[in-house]
Write an enzyme that holds these catalytic residues in place. Structure first.
Site, PDB file in Angstrom:
ATOM      1  N   CYS A  67       0.893  -1.253   0.038  1.00 19.58           N
ATOM      2  CA  CYS A  67      -0.005  -0.160  -0.019  1.00 19.58           C
ATOM      3  C   CYS A  67       0.928   1.301  -0.053  1.00 19.58           C
ATOM      4  O   CYS A  67       2.003   1.220  -0.288  1.00 19.58           O
ATOM      5  CB  CYS A  67      -1.051   0.022   1.160  1.00 19.58           C
ATOM      6  SG  CYS A  67      -0.263   0.345   3.016  1.00 19.58           S
ATOM      7  N   HIS A 100      13.896 -15.575  11.230  1.00 14.09           N
ATOM      8  CA  HIS A 100      13.417 -15.506  12.676  1.00 14.09           C
ATOM      9  C   HIS A 100      11.908 -15.559  12.765  1.00 14.09           C
ATOM     10  O   HIS A 100      11.359 -16.271  13.730  1.00 14.09           O
ATOM     11  CB  HIS A 100      13.963 -14.282  13.163  1.00 14.09           C
ATOM     12  CG  HIS A 100      15.427 -14.138  13.696  1.00 14.09           C
ATOM     13  ND1 HIS A 100      16.234 -13.346  14.496  1.00 14.09           N
ATOM     14  CD2 HIS A 100      16.441 -14.941  13.157  1.00 14.09           C
ATOM     15  CE1 HIS A 100      17.324 -13.432  14.342  1.00 14.09           C
ATOM     16  NE2 HIS A 100      17.598 -14.518  13.529  1.00 14.09           N
TER      17      HIS A 100
HETATM   18  C1  RB5 Z   1      -3.777   5.415   0.663  1.00 10.93           C
HETATM   19  O1  RB5 Z   1      -3.978   6.894   0.535  1.00 10.93           O
HETATM   20  C2  RB5 Z   1      -3.061   4.981   2.126  1.00 10.93           C
HETATM   21  O2  RB5 Z   1      -3.534   5.359   3.061  1.00 10.93           O
HETATM   22  C3  RB5 Z   1      -2.738   3.689   1.890  1.00 10.93           C
HETATM   23  O3  RB5 Z   1      -2.252   3.249   0.759  1.00 10.93           O
HETATM   24  C4  RB5 Z   1      -1.836   3.089   2.903  1.00 10.93           C
HETATM   25  O4  RB5 Z   1      -0.686   3.825   3.091  1.00 10.93           O
HETATM   26  C5  RB5 Z   1      -2.321   3.101   4.484  1.00 10.93           C
HETATM   27  O5  RB5 Z   1      -1.801   2.667   5.284  1.00 10.93           O
END
Ligand code: RB5
Length: 145
Positions: A67, A100
């Site tokens: 993400c 680990h």
């Molecule tokens: C998306 O904008 C962002 O919040 C997501 O990709 C992530 O970083 C959340 O933890």
């Protein structure tokens, strides 16, 4: 690196560019791409869930989640009891989470890490064995936390 098993990969919009770059950079990996498929805004728990389900169902032994920061999607993945997801930013972390922690999922932040380091992290994660021994009893205790 010898990688014969399927590796699941999933991301939200913040990780989309890095997911696509990793597939190009590591063409010999048998990727199971679970999306997302564009930079349009989506919710990271949905994609952590898709990857957790794929591992639960035996479609892949290991997975990569991305993400924007790596934080949200790693938190979401670790809500699934069979997932040990490690958020890493460097190759040392990628090695240690295998040696680990027997991590079965690697998380990275698409807005935090460069493509070259991310590629090295994936290679290290996929090619490093769990050391077992004293680490096994600690893994066992995770099930009773
Ligand atoms: C998306 O904008 C962002 O919040 C997501 O990709 C992530 O970083 C959340 O933890």
């Amino acid at each position: 690196m010898e990688v014969l098993d399927t590796v699941a990969i999933a991301c939200d919009h913040g990780g989309f560019a890095l997911k696509e770059a990793l597939k190009v950079a590591l063409p010999d990996v048998a990727w199971l791409d679970l999306g997302t498929d564009s930079a349009e805004s989506v919710d990271y728990p949905d994609f952590a869930g898709k990857l957790a389900d794929a591992i639960r169902d035996g479609k892949a032994a290991r997975g990569i989640l991305i993400c924007g920061s790596g934080i949200g999607i790693s938190i979401a993945a670790n809500r699934h009891a069979h997932i040990r997801c490690a958020l890493v930013h460097d190759v040392t972390g990628a090695r240690l989470c295998r040696q680990h922690n027997d991590a079965n999922v690697l998380a990275m932040g698409g807005r935090m890490i460069g493509e070259a380091v991310a590629k090295e992290c994936v290679e290290e994660f996929l090619s490093t064995a769990f050391e077992g021994g004293r680490h096994q009893k600690r893994i066992d205790k995770l099930g009773s936390c």
